[in-house]
Motif scaffolding. Structure first.
Motif, PDB file in Angstrom:
ATOM      1  N   ASN A   1       0.797  -1.231   0.000  1.00 35.60           N
ATOM      2  CA  ASN A   1       0.000   0.000   0.000  1.00 35.60           C
ATOM      3  C   ASN A   1       0.825   1.274   0.000  1.00 35.60           C
ATOM      4  OD1 ASN A   1      -2.773  -0.644   0.012  1.00 35.60           O
ATOM      5  ND2 ASN A   1      -2.511  -1.548   2.035  1.00 35.60           N
ATOM      6  N   ALA A   2       2.023   1.209   0.603  1.00 40.73           N
ATOM      7  CA  ALA A   2       2.738   2.451   0.926  1.00 40.73           C
ATOM      8  C   ALA A   2       3.056   3.309  -0.297  1.00 40.73           C
ATOM      9  CB  ALA A   2       4.011   2.119   1.696  1.00 40.73           C
ATOM     10  N   THR A   3       3.523   2.679  -1.388  1.00 41.92           N
ATOM     11  CA  THR A   3       3.911   3.481  -2.546  1.00 41.92           C
ATOM     12  C   THR A   3       2.722   4.270  -3.082  1.00 41.92           C
ATOM     13  OG1 THR A   3       5.442   1.718  -3.066  1.00 41.92           O
ATOM     14  CG2 THR A   3       5.143   3.384  -4.748  1.00 41.92           C
ATOM     15  N   GLY A   4       1.615   3.568  -3.280  1.00 44.94           N
ATOM     16  CA  GLY A   4       0.430   4.232  -3.810  1.00 44.94           C
ATOM     17  C   GLY A   4      -0.118   5.272  -2.859  1.00 44.94           C
ATOM     18  N   PHE A   5       0.034   5.023  -1.593  1.00 45.95           N
ATOM     19  CA  PHE A   5      -0.553   5.917  -0.599  1.00 45.95           C
ATOM     20  C   PHE A   5       0.302   7.167  -0.378  1.00 45.95           C
ATOM     21  CE2 PHE A   5      -1.757   7.089   3.762  1.00 45.95           C
ATOM     22  CZ  PHE A   5      -3.111   7.263   3.525  1.00 45.95           C
ATOM     23  N   LEU A   6       1.639   6.969  -0.417  1.00 44.79           N
ATOM     24  CA  LEU A   6       2.520   8.108  -0.131  1.00 44.79           C
ATOM     25  C   LEU A   6       2.892   8.901  -1.380  1.00 44.79           C
ATOM     26  CD1 LEU A   6       5.044   6.621   2.434  1.00 44.79           C
ATOM     27  CD2 LEU A   6       3.648   8.624   2.789  1.00 44.79           C
TER      28      LEU A   6
ATOM     29  N   ILE B   1       0.172  23.578   4.723  1.00 39.50           N
ATOM     30  CA  ILE B   1       0.494  22.535   5.706  1.00 39.50           C
ATOM     31  C   ILE B   1       1.934  22.109   5.434  1.00 39.50           C
ATOM     32  CG2 ILE B   1      -0.199  20.300   6.666  1.00 39.50           C
ATOM     33  CD1 ILE B   1      -2.837  20.559   5.175  1.00 39.50           C
ATOM     34  N   LYS B   2       2.715  21.930   6.497  1.00 39.19           N
ATOM     35  CA  LYS B   2       4.118  21.534   6.319  1.00 39.19           C
ATOM     36  C   LYS B   2       4.194  20.143   5.690  1.00 39.19           C
ATOM     37  CE  LYS B   2       6.017  24.112  10.178  1.00 39.19           C
ATOM     38  NZ  LYS B   2       6.406  24.036  11.575  1.00 39.19           N
ATOM     39  N   GLN B   3       5.224  19.945   4.878  1.00 36.63           N
ATOM     40  CA  GLN B   3       5.426  18.616   4.266  1.00 36.63           C
ATOM     41  C   GLN B   3       5.482  17.530   5.333  1.00 36.63           C
ATOM     42  OE1 GLN B   3       8.418  17.870   1.209  1.00 36.63           O
ATOM     43  NE2 GLN B   3       8.696  20.073   1.043  1.00 36.63           N
ATOM     44  N   ASN B   4       6.194  17.853   6.415  1.00 34.80           N
ATOM     45  CA  ASN B   4       6.317  16.897   7.516  1.00 34.80           C
ATOM     46  C   ASN B   4       4.959  16.487   8.054  1.00 34.80           C
ATOM     47  OD1 ASN B   4       8.917  16.198   8.047  1.00 34.80           O
ATOM     48  ND2 ASN B   4       9.379  18.153   9.065  1.00 34.80           N
ATOM     49  N   THR B   5       4.075  17.484   8.170  1.00 34.17           N
ATOM     50  CA  THR B   5       2.738  17.217   8.718  1.00 34.17           C
ATOM     51  C   THR B   5       1.950  16.312   7.777  1.00 34.17           C
ATOM     52  OG1 THR B   5       2.832  19.420   9.652  1.00 34.17           O
ATOM     53  CG2 THR B   5       0.689  18.337   9.683  1.00 34.17           C
ATOM     54  N   ILE B   6       2.070  16.578   6.463  1.00 37.23           N
ATOM     55  CA  ILE B   6       1.343  15.739   5.490  1.00 37.23           C
ATOM     56  C   ILE B   6       1.850  14.300   5.587  1.00 37.23           C
ATOM     57  CG2 ILE B   6       0.916  15.335   3.025  1.00 37.23           C
ATOM     58  CD1 ILE B   6       1.141  18.382   2.634  1.00 37.23           C
ATOM     59  N   VAL B   7       3.174  14.159   5.626  1.00 38.37           N
ATOM     60  CA  VAL B   7       3.761  12.812   5.706  1.00 38.37           C
ATOM     61  C   VAL B   7       3.338  12.131   7.005  1.00 38.37           C
ATOM     62  CG1 VAL B   7       5.941  11.548   5.896  1.00 38.37           C
ATOM     63  CG2 VAL B   7       5.692  13.347   4.202  1.00 38.37           C
ATOM     64  N   LEU B   8       3.358  12.900   8.082  1.00 35.95           N
ATOM     65  CA  LEU B   8       2.978  12.332   9.374  1.00 35.95           C
ATOM     66  C   LEU B   8       1.512  11.867   9.357  1.00 35.95           C
ATOM     67  CD1 LEU B   8       4.350  11.846  12.094  1.00 35.95           C
ATOM     68  CD2 LEU B   8       3.336  13.954  12.928  1.00 35.95           C
ATOM     69  N   THR B   9       0.668  12.645   8.705  1.00 37.85           N
ATOM     70  CA  THR B   9      -0.752  12.266   8.593  1.00 37.85           C
ATOM     71  C   THR B   9      -0.879  10.947   7.839  1.00 37.85           C
ATOM     72  OG1 THR B   9      -1.202  14.600   8.353  1.00 37.85           O
ATOM     73  CG2 THR B   9      -3.014  13.118   7.893  1.00 37.85           C
ATOM     74  N   LYS B  10      -0.138  10.851   6.741  1.00 33.68           N
ATOM     75  CA  LYS B  10      -0.236   9.643   5.915  1.00 33.68           C
ATOM     76  C   LYS B  10       0.317   8.429   6.667  1.00 33.68           C
ATOM     77  CE  LYS B  10      -0.889  11.559   1.515  1.00 33.68           C
ATOM     78  NZ  LYS B  10      -1.999  10.817   0.956  1.00 33.68           N
ATOM     79  N   ILE B  11       1.422   8.648   7.374  1.00 35.25           N
ATOM     80  CA  ILE B  11       2.013   7.525   8.104  1.00 35.25           C
ATOM     81  C   ILE B  11       1.117   7.133   9.284  1.00 35.25           C
ATOM     82  CG2 ILE B  11       3.988   6.873   9.556  1.00 35.25           C
ATOM     83  CD1 ILE B  11       5.754   8.255   7.483  1.00 35.25           C
ATOM     84  N   THR B  12       0.501   8.116   9.911  1.00 34.13           N
ATOM     85  CA  THR B  12      -0.425   7.794  11.008  1.00 34.13           C
ATOM     86  C   THR B  12      -1.588   6.959  10.483  1.00 34.13           C
ATOM     87  OG1 THR B  12       0.151   9.893  12.019  1.00 34.13           O
ATOM     88  CG2 THR B  12      -1.788   8.795  12.890  1.00 34.13           C
ATOM     89  N   TYR B  13      -2.046   7.294   9.285  1.00 31.92           N
ATOM     90  CA  TYR B  13      -3.135   6.506   8.688  1.00 31.92           C
ATOM     91  C   TYR B  13      -2.673   5.058   8.466  1.00 31.92           C
ATOM     92  CZ  TYR B  13      -6.600   4.844   5.384  1.00 31.92           C
ATOM     93  OH  TYR B  13      -7.565   4.103   4.761  1.00 31.92           O
ATOM     94  N   LEU B  14      -1.439   4.909   7.950  1.00 32.06           N
ATOM     95  CA  LEU B  14      -0.887   3.559   7.762  1.00 32.06           C
ATOM     96  C   LEU B  14      -0.795   2.832   9.105  1.00 32.06           C
ATOM     97  CD1 LEU B  14       2.023   4.089   5.179  1.00 32.06           C
ATOM     98  CD2 LEU B  14      -0.138   2.936   4.780  1.00 32.06           C
ATOM     99  N   LEU B  15      -0.400   3.590  10.143  1.00 30.70           N
ATOM    100  CA  LEU B  15      -0.305   2.987  11.483  1.00 30.70           C
ATOM    101  C   LEU B  15      -1.675   2.508  11.959  1.00 30.70           C
ATOM    102  CD1 LEU B  15       2.158   5.202  13.575  1.00 30.70           C
ATOM    103  CD2 LEU B  15       2.403   2.796  13.035  1.00 30.70           C
TER     104      LEU B  15
ATOM    105  N   LEU C   1      10.236   3.274   3.841  1.00 30.47           N
ATOM    106  CA  LEU C   1      11.575   3.433   3.257  1.00 30.47           C
ATOM    107  C   LEU C   1      11.629   2.761   1.882  1.00 30.47           C
ATOM    108  CD1 LEU C   1      14.489   4.516   3.820  1.00 30.47           C
ATOM    109  CD2 LEU C   1      15.061   2.179   4.410  1.00 30.47           C
ATOM    110  N   LEU C   2      11.069   1.552   1.793  1.00 32.10           N
ATOM    111  CA  LEU C   2      11.051   0.852   0.505  1.00 32.10           C
ATOM    112  C   LEU C   2      10.280   1.659  -0.530  1.00 32.10           C
ATOM    113  CD1 LEU C   2      10.494  -2.881   1.502  1.00 32.10           C
ATOM    114  CD2 LEU C   2      12.453  -1.941   0.306  1.00 32.10           C
ATOM    115  N   ALA C   3       9.150   2.223  -0.100  1.00 38.24           N
ATOM    116  CA  ALA C   3       8.336   3.043  -1.008  1.00 38.24           C
ATOM    117  C   ALA C   3       9.144   4.245  -1.479  1.00 38.24           C
ATOM    118  CB  ALA C   3       7.065   3.501  -0.301  1.00 38.24           C
ATOM    119  N   TYR C   4       9.915   4.828  -0.569  1.00 34.93           N
ATOM    120  CA  TYR C   4      10.717   6.001  -0.922  1.00 34.93           C
ATOM    121  C   TYR C   4      11.824   5.618  -1.906  1.00 34.93           C
ATOM    122  CZ  TYR C   4      13.828   9.998  -0.468  1.00 34.93           C
ATOM    123  OH  TYR C   4      14.622  11.077  -0.745  1.00 34.93           O
TER     124      TYR C   4
END
Lengths: 530, 236
Positions: free
Chosen positions: A88-93, A107-121, A170-173
């Motif tokens: 899921n990660a590649t498509g989601f991030l 919105i800060k890039q960090n915040t967007i990434v954190l939101t997406k990662i929190t959703y994955l969590l 990390l793999l997605a990145y």
């Protein structure tokens, strides 16, 4: 409310389609029956999970090793988490539809990434709650526990998904950096992910060895996931130092990778979005192809252009081959342990056929083939093509990806097992007929439960009602085939009759589904509105 | 309000999508960005609003660099793409609230503006429905309301009139004029040259990533129509 919480809140409402729980006639209020149905469904899923894990616990307890259930719970959760997050990660991030929207907001890039990662969590916590939570409770049923056990167990629940999510992210990145450089981006993504899925599936299959020797099974798994599984396991059982290792190994990569992605989010997405345009096409004489050929070509392109579609639908056929190989390797010793001579075991062919049919019942590309058209469905709907031709194009794709596996399975069976000709024939023909059944069934179900507003292919393929219903019916049919075959063998002692019975049964249900598709399915297709 | 200095954007292994582009828009100006398909309009727009990374040049919004201070810049911009991808599983009002929360729009302004524009665009009754049930035009209207409710200093629109009914198109044009009278600037791309000609103070024509004409509407078109000028430059 902070930007993080606001974005997360609306992202959850949107992604989990929470508004679907509202009343149809008054969308400001939630519908009680819908919520009740959801609760009943959740209770059923959780109860099944508890029952299944209890059976494992019971088996381990009988073998005087009840503590194994805890280790198994931790490792199985981490594996499942890894498997689901990686796909899921590649498509989601990096390919998400809401990238433009979110990035254009202050919105800060960090915040967007954190939101997406929190959703994955959150997704991972659901997985953990399904596997890990029952495991710690069932462990406590068999082994006396204290307050420390519960504190560390609950801490592990919250920290456990960190590492799988960090690794997936990390793999997605890395994929987001590497893949745009390749000409065949989708092929690279498919092959890389298939490799990972095969690896995870092979490891998961070692669970079939649990009853033989739970210790060696856990050891082999722990050697792979030593850093988390074993440390968490020992930590929960009272080793504070190992628990600290577990926390550090989970938290540090998570924080580190989240920061890295947060810093390079825009750059990585720009690379992904950057289409290379050659603009060097020269007009040539164009060839005329038939409608049927063109449709198949279109379906093949659509299928292979979506790594998520391929990965999620190829799991069944791939699993069938892995099962045949594993049966060839593991069955001989299992039968020998039970005092049965492998070469003279009469039901070997039937077991192989069952394993293949069971695997093929999991997926069908057709179950999401209508929904996945999404907003482009108008192209098919407005074209002067009969619904039957469109159906055939979609069914063809399922056969194209499944039949090669059925052939490979037959060839592997010829090399690995010493069977009768009839066994080899059935290893080929029963799965072939069953695949045809699943292809027609999936399409019929998708026509009954279509949805064209999925945000991405992952959701259409993984989370649609149509796919769940197809899997459910497939599972029921497989069970009926098994029961029917066993009854025939028990009553007649003739395997050939069981084969024939199974074959005839599948033939009959296939005929019914084909007839339904051409009669009811065509009507449903004509009624479809985007 | 908007200053683009020597902007260049090259896609991987491809040609330059935008090549050394510079232009300036002052507060209160309406600016039309025109060019054929694939000329580099959307790439430029995405760079302005900070959703596309670029290698060369810089973009200043209200004298702040989008590269250095993206959050400040984005807080005074409202951007609407040509085909807005909204959260389809939210209701219209949930989406508007989401945007207003992010832009910290106060309660009074939120209620007043959302009420005013949703009535103006005649989608007030649909605000409780899922966005997935909206037509293209309705989504465009919702995106416009979300942009207007945040009262931006710079409104960036990519093909804003596509999918809008004639009444809504007229209203959008009126709102654009009203915003400019209050000091905001508007940057929009369009293929509807008549609208650009009537509405805009400034215009730029982009071809193969390069600006080939830029200035006030009078300077660029002279005695001819904008369509004639565009066709002449496009055929050169």
């Amino acid at each position: 409310m902070s930007n993080f919480l606001t974005t997360l809140k609306y992202s959850i409402i949107n992604s989990f389609a929470i508004n679907k729980l509202r009343k149809k006639d008054d969308t400001t209020k939630f519908s009680f029956p819908k919520i009740l149905l959801l609760i009943v469904l959740a209770i059923f899923v959780y109860a099944s999970s508890y029952a299944y894990i209890y059976l494992f616990g019971f088996t381990f307890n009988e073998a005087n090793q009840p503590e194994v259930i805890l280790s198994l719970g931790i490792i199985a959760s981490i594996f499942m988490s890894l498997l689901i997050t990686i796909t899921n990660a590649t498509g989601f991030l990096f390919k998400s539809k809401d990238f433009d929207l979110l990035m254009s907001l202050p919105i800060k890039q960090n915040t967007i990434v954190l939101t997406k990662i929190t959703y994955l969590l959150i997704i991972n916590y659901i997985i953990f709650s399904l596997i890990y939570i029952p495991a710690i409770i069932i462990y406590a049923i068999f082994i006396p526990t204290n307050a420390i056990y519960w504190v560390f167990s609950i801490l592990t629940f919250f920290i456990g998904p960190f590492l799988p999510v960090a690794v997936s992210v990390l793999l997605a990145y890395i994929l987001s950096i590497i893949i745009p450089k390749f000409k065949y981006k989708n092929l690279i993504t498919i092959l890389f992910s298939l490799f990972l899925i095969t690896f995870i599936m092979v490891i998961s299959f070692m669970s079939s060895m649990v009853e033989e020797d739970p210790t060696s099974f856990i050891k082999s798994l722990n050697s792979i996931l030593r850093f988390t599984g074993e440390w968490a396991y020992n930590g929960i059982r009272g080793d504070y130092l190992e628990f600290l290792y577990f926390v550090l190994v989970s938290v540090i990569p998570f924080v580190l990778f989240t920061r890295i992605i947060g810093k390079f989010y825009l750059k990585a997405n720009t690379k992904f979005a950057s289409a290379t345009s050659k603009s060097n096409y020269k007009m040539e004489e164009l060839e005329v192809k038939s409608q049927g050929f063109t449709l198949i070509k279109k379906e093949l392109r659509r299928y292979f252009n979506s790594p998520m579609y391929v990965l999620n639908t190829i799991v069944g056929p791939l699993l069938s081959t892995i099962m045949v190989v594993l049966l060839g390797i593991a069955l001989e010793s299992t039968l020998a342990d039970a005092g049965i001579d492998f070469s003279s075991f009469p039901y070997l062919g039937a077991i192989v056929v069952s394993a293949i049919v069971f695997s093929l019942g999991i997926t069908s590309t057709t179950a999401s083939s209508i929904s996945i058209e999404g907003k482009q469905f108008w192209i098919l709907k407005s074209a002067p093509i009969s619904p039957k031709k469109i159906f055939h194009g979609k069914i063809f794709i399922n056969l194209v990806i499944t039949v090669p596996f059925i052939i490979i399975n037959t060839v592997i069976a010829i090399f690995l097992f010493d069977l009768l000709i009839i066994d080899y024939l059935m290893i080929f023909f029963i799965p072939l007929l069953f695949t045809i059944f699943m292809s027609y069934l999936g399409l019929l179900v998708n026509l009954k439960f279509p949805r064209f507003d999925y945000e991405n292919d992952v959701k259409a393929v993984k989370q649609s009602l149509s796919v769940l219903v197809t899997m459910g019916i497939g599972f029921v049919i497989v069970t009926v085939i098994f029961v029917l075959a066993i009854l025939i063998v028990q009553n007649t002692k003739k395997l050939l009759l069981a084969y024939l019975g199974a074959f005839l049964f599948i033939l009959i249900i296939t005929s019914i589904v084909v007839t339904l598709l051409y009669k009811v399915g065509v009507k449903l297709y004509k009624k479809l509105v985007i | 309000m908007l200053r683009i200095i020597n902007l260049s954007k090259t896609y991987t292994k491809g040609k330059k999508a935008v090549d050394n582009l510079s232009l300036e828009i002052k507060p209160g100006e309406i600016f039309a960005f025109i060019g054929h398909n694939g000329a580099g309009k959307t790439t430029t727009i995405k760079s302005i609003v900070g959703i596309l990374d670029f290698e060369e040049g810089d973009i200043f919004i209200d004298n702040h660099s989008i590269k250095e201070e993206p959050i400040y810049c984005k807080s005074i911009i409202a951007y609407i793409p040509d085909n807005p991808d909204l959260y389809e599983q939210l209701t219209g009002i949930q989406y508007l609230n989401f945007i207003c929360d992010i832009y910290k729009v106060n309660k009074d302004q939120r209620n007043a503006d959302i009420g005013k524009y949703s009535r103006m665009f005649e989608i007030e009754k649909n605000l409780a429905d899922l966005i997935s049930s909206y037509s293209h035009g309705m989504k465009q209207k919702l995106a416009l309301i979300s942009a207007l409710a945040r009262r931006p200093k710079l409104l960036v629109l990519d093909e804003p009139f596509v999918g809008l009914d004639p009444k809504a198109s007229f209203q959008v044009k009126e709102v654009m004029k009203e915003m400019c009278n209050q000091g905001s600037s508007i940057f929009f791309s369009t293929h509807v040259l008549e609208v650009a000609e009537k509405l805009c103070d400034k215009v730029a024509i982009i071809k193969n990533g390069k600006i080939i004409a830029f200035g006030t509407m009078e300077d660029v078109k002279g005695d001819k129509s904008l369509e004639d000028v565009f066709l002449e430059t496009a055929n050169e």
